[in-house]
Design an enzyme around this catalytic site. Structure first.
Site, PDB file in Angstrom:
ATOM      1  N   GLU A  48       0.796  -1.225   0.000  1.00 43.53           N
ATOM      2  CA  GLU A  48       0.000   0.000   0.000  1.00 43.53           C
ATOM      3  C   GLU A  48       0.831   1.279   0.000  1.00 43.53           C
ATOM      4  O   GLU A  48       0.359   2.310  -0.476  1.00 43.53           O
ATOM      5  CB  GLU A  48      -0.935   0.004   1.218  1.00 43.53           C
ATOM      6  CG  GLU A  48      -2.006  -1.078   1.210  1.00 43.53           C
ATOM      7  CD  GLU A  48      -3.120  -0.798   0.202  1.00 43.53           C
ATOM      8  OE1 GLU A  48      -3.475   0.382   0.024  1.00 43.53           O
ATOM      9  OE2 GLU A  48      -3.609  -1.765  -0.430  1.00 43.53           O
ATOM     10  N   SER A  75     -56.181 -21.046  30.068  1.00 42.21           N
ATOM     11  CA  SER A  75     -56.106 -22.010  31.177  1.00 42.21           C
ATOM     12  C   SER A  75     -54.760 -22.045  31.892  1.00 42.21           C
ATOM     13  O   SER A  75     -54.612 -22.782  32.857  1.00 42.21           O
ATOM     14  CB  SER A  75     -56.404 -23.412  30.662  1.00 42.21           C
ATOM     15  OG  SER A  75     -57.621 -23.415  29.993  1.00 42.21           O
TER      16      SER A  75
END
Lengths: 766, 147
Positions: free
Chosen positions: A174, A453
């Site tokens: 780079e 229930s």
């Protein structure tokens, strides 16, 4: 007329103004560079871990389940001497090179563990020298994080931890003059200018410093003015900081890929993400792959574009060799290596978003949102990956099946699952919807639905706590029932099967979930009393003191239901549900522990009785079909729930080790035409069957005796009664009267037994 | 099967009635209770328990509690672990937790009356520390009744 003096004066003013502006701009940039670079600490997400797997002899777990968890944690198969993070196995043995890990109680160094398996259980655990280890704690799975706003994830590294050849490869590829330039590289700029003039657009030519500035301070647009600003700032950065500081920041900042919605930043995290190891252990080839990806992490993604990535890596390797940073031998060895990336299931910010949501909410009680998203806290949770997977699979599969069978259009059927440990209240799994990876509406926490229930056990528990009036065999009238109260319409509950059953024993009324009998029982005891029981079971939500509340005209979330059933499953000890065990700082300093807390909310006797009654629900009641998944010997205690027009299907049940709550229904409250037993129970059954549940065996409290009962008459039976059942009773509450089927001989035997008993009592004093 | 059991019961009961007169004199002494096992069979539990005791002895109470919770995840029904945790809670000054944790130990204690007695003594300590003298007295009485 040309005024020379005036011209020069204006020129001088202009030059001065420009110079002043330039100086001001430079000062402004300098201020920004220094304050932001200095002040900027990388925001680190809070990291969330599952519970660690603790292996010991006798633990019920199959080798495949341990291997699966190791693979999830990025452990590779096959030995790598001198390294950790791998495992090797044959049929009976598993050898693991456990990576070092900082737990709440300190650093656990890297270690070798050998585990012997015998069928579905651990037979022995040893160290590398064959010495027996009492307990081996594996590294916990990372299950996500709480991220900064842009979902940037990173693991910080020091420059000294980054392999030298990675630094060299980066510079060779780079920015060859990195150590010589002052933030910009004239040759690079010339190259860029040349390509610009050839109308190829602005590209390349950036030094590492410029790249860092670009990522750090600037937006990604490509204009000339931005390029100039970038150059200025790069020079300023070089003036204030040395090369190593810039490199280290670069290595931590650089963007290296995407995992769903999570952005992978820095080589520290990238090493773990791509190779499953820490950066200092990367080979030259692996380092080169990461360096190559700097140019375009998506374009060179080794998972999606392996050929491109390989080509790019080899280019980086050649540059590294050409610059003299690698010998010919190192180069050819690295070139010959394969990519070496270990593909894992995409995780994104979390593979289990619903559980993470619960963790996040519990954390918010003690921590600032901003701290959670930036301080890098480490959070150790209670999630059991195996249980979570079983819950997710069961829900996904069953919902897909039900959806196929019943076409009700979009949006499709939904569901939620909560699984906890019956003893500690730790939440082991949580699923918030059919799309288990979806971050969004979390039904396990936020869908308050009528529970039907599911409240019934609270009514029967209230009754059984009063043994002078109620036992498991007390007849309850299941005839038509009307409840009149002022200011409210008459309440006439009907039964699910649309018939009334006359006098039924209390335990059968629960087992078959008879509404009329339950309403009569509940109103006889008193609604207020039942509500007090519900509260004591751990429900904090206020409930209306109406009779209809008794039959579940109450909205609760699956998590709230879990809290209520938890108290029953742990024998009357209320234990707050917990998703977190410990929190430490980024470097492992303990911050907080969420301790196990219990509170005795009920006496053991009524809890024993209600549990027996709930086991009856599974053995002979509405949840009988559970035997298709879980053997009867597991003696599961449970309760089905189905609401009006079957909008909600519920099943809540527990084994010896786990409590599970399942809800199925539509978000928009359409009638699902699915019952608790038909829809929620199969999810529960399939999930638990995958987890080899422990049988439920409650310790019998002192105040309980078992008595043989004739189910026909509900009276005391003996060996002469066919089909007699042994039932628990609070001492002295069992019926004294003998059933007609009981023989005269039986009466004599009974007398003898009583005598023997009193003799035994005298002998042992109890 | 049930019939068979019933006949067995008769047989046993028969023996009892026959033998009863022989022992009818002075009340026999209760059989000595087995010493509670110092270590459990599970090495993992033993290791964690030792660690927790060492931590508790040197005042690292949070670590002691953490080790005990780790052990309880392996053997959640081990009343000794619950009792040890109750002891740590007492040392931590968390009297409410000490009491309920000791009660949890009792719920798993089965017929181990020595363990139960010790739990009741722990409960008595916790109640006394909270200023509940009456409750402490009741707990001590309960401890006595375990014998």
């Amino acid at each position: 007329m040309f005024d020379r003096a005036k011209f020069w004066r204006y020129t001088r003013y202009t030059v001065l103004t420009v110079a002043l502006l330039a100086a001001g701009f430079t000062l402004y940039l300098d201020f920004r560079v220094r304050s932001e670079f200095e002040g900027r600490r990388f925001a680190l997400p809070a990291r969330i871990y599952a519970r660690p797997l603790e292996l010991h002899a006798g633990l019920h777990i199959a080798q495949i389940d341990v291997v699966r968890e190791l693979q999830e944690a990025g452990y590779g198969q096959g030995p790598r001497e001198g390294d950790s993070g791998w495992f090797a196995n044959d049929n009976d043995w598993l050898e693991v090179a456990v990576r070092p890990f900082v737990f709440w109680d300190g650093l656990q160094p890297a270690k070798r563990v050998r585990v012997a398996f015998d069928g579905g259980a651990v037979k022995a655990v040893q160290d590398a020298e064959g010495r027996e280890l009492p307990l081996a704690r594996l590294e916990p799975l990372a299950i996500g994080g709480i991220y900064p706003a842009n979902n940037e994830d990173r693991v910080l590294v020091r420059l000294s931890e980054v392999p030298k050849q990675m630094v060299q490869a980066l510079i060779a590829t780079e920015d060859r003059n990195f150590y010589a330039h002052h933030g910009f590289d004239l040759r690079g700029i010339a190259r860029a200018a040349f390509s610009f003039l050839r109308l190829k657009g602005l590209q390349g030519g950036s030094t590492l410093t410029q790249q860092l500035v670009k990522n750090f301070f600037l937006t990604p647009e490509r204009t000339l003015s931005r390029k100039v600003t970038e150059l200025f700032m790069a020079v300023l950065l070089e003036i204030h900081y040395d090369k190593d500081e810039i490199l280290e920041t670069y290595f931590n900042e650089i963007y290296l890929g995407q995992d769903r919605d999570r952005a992978i930043h820095g080589v520290g995290l990238a090493s773990l993400f791509y190779f499953g190891k820490t950066v200092e252990h990367l080979t030259l080839a692996e380092s080169a792959l990461l360096v190559g990806m700097v140019k375009g992490p998506a374009f060179y993604d080794p998972f999606r574009n392996p050929e491109r990535a390989l080509e790019r890596r080899n280019l980086v390797l050649r540059e590294t060799k050409d610059r003299g940073f690698a010998t010919m031998e190192e180069y050819s060895k690295a070139r010959a290596a394969d990519l070496g990336v270990s593909q894992k299931a995409a995780m994104g910010t979390s593979p289990h978003p619903a559980f993470l949501d619960l963790v996040h909410r519990q954390l918010r009680r003690d921590y600032d949102e901003a701290d959670l998203r930036s301080e890098g806290l480490r959070v150790f949770t209670t999630l059991a990956p195996r249980v979570q997977t079983a819950a997710e699979r069961a829900l996904e599969r069953k919902i897909a099946q039900f959806d196929r069978g019943k076409i009700f259009g979009e949006p499709g059927l939904e569901g939620a699952v909560v699984v906890t440990d019956t003893q500690s209240g730790e939440v082991q799994a949580l699923v918030g919807g059919r799309d288990v990876r979806f971050r969004g509406f979390n039904r396990a926490l936020d869908a308050a639905r009528p529970v039907g229930s599911l409240l019934k056990p609270a009514i029967y528990l209230t009754a059984l706590a009063d043994p002078a009036h109620y036992t498991l065999v007390t007849p309850i009238d299941d005839g038509p029932f009307v409840w009149k109260s002022r200011g409210a319409p008459d309440w006439e509950p009907t039964n699910y099967d649309k018939t009334f059953h006359g006098a039924v024993p209390l335990r059968s009324a629960l087992a078959h979930s008879y509404n009329a009998a339950t309403a009569r029982l509940g109103t006889d005891i008193g609604v207020e009393k039942v509500l007090a029981t519900i509260k004591r079971l751990g429900i904090e939500r206020e409930m209306q003191p109406y009779a209809s509340t008794l039959l579940g005209a109450v909205d609760l979330s699956p998590l709230e239901v879990a809290q209520m059933y938890q108290t029953i499953a742990s024998g009357g000890f209320r234990t707050p549900l917990r998703a977190i065990r410990e929190v430490t700082t980024q470097d492992g300093r303990p911050l907080k522990r969420y301790a196990l807390a219990v509170e005795q909310a009920f006496a053991p006797e009524p809890m024993y009785l209600i549990t027996a009654a709930m086991q009856g629900v599974v053995r002979e009641g509405t949840a009988q079909s559970l035997k298709n998944w879980v053997p009867l010997e597991t003696a599961v205690a449970g309760k089905t729930g189905t609401t009006t027009e079957q909008r909600d299907a519920w099943f809540a049940g527990f084994t010896g080790d786990r409590l599970g709550i399942v809800w199925i229904g539509y978000d928009d409250n359409r009638a699902a035409r699915l019952s608790g037993a038909g829809a929620a129970l199969p999810v529960w059954g399939e999930m638990m069957a995958a987890l080899a549940p422990e049988p439920l065996a409650l310790p019998k409290p002192d105040g309980i005796e078992n008595v043989l009962i004739d189910p026909e008459s509900g009276l005391r039976a003996d060996f002469a009664c066919p089909g007699a059942v042994e039932l628990p009773f609070a001492l002295g509450s069992a019926p004294a009267e003998r059933a007609p089927c009981a023989s005269a001989l039986g009466a004599a035997v009974e007398g003898v037994k009583q005598q023997a008993k009193s003799w035994m009592q005298r002998l042992f004093g109890r | 099967m049930r019939t068979l059991l019933a006949f067995l019961a008769i047989a046993v009961a028969g023996c009892a009635t026959v033998r009863q007169p022989e022992l009818g004199g002075p009340a026999p002494l209760p059989a000595p209770l087995p010493e509670p096992a110092a270590r459990t069979e599970n090495l993992a539990i033993a290791g964690l328990l030792d660690g927790a005791r060492a931590d508790a002895a040197s005042g690292r109470l949070v670590n002691a509690a953490a080790s005990l919770e780790r052990a309880l995840r392996i053997e959640p029904r081990n009343p000794r672990l619950w009792q040890e945790l109750a002891r740590v809670r007492l040392k931590q000054g968390d009297y409410a937790q000490a009491e309920s944790t000791a009660a949890r130990s009792n719920s798993w204690a089965g017929s181990d009356s020595a363990l139960r007695a010790e739990n009741w003594r722990l409960i008595a300590h916790a109640r006394e520390a909270r200023g509940d003298a009456e409750g402490a007295k009741g707990a001590l009485e309960a401890a006595e009744r375990q014998r």
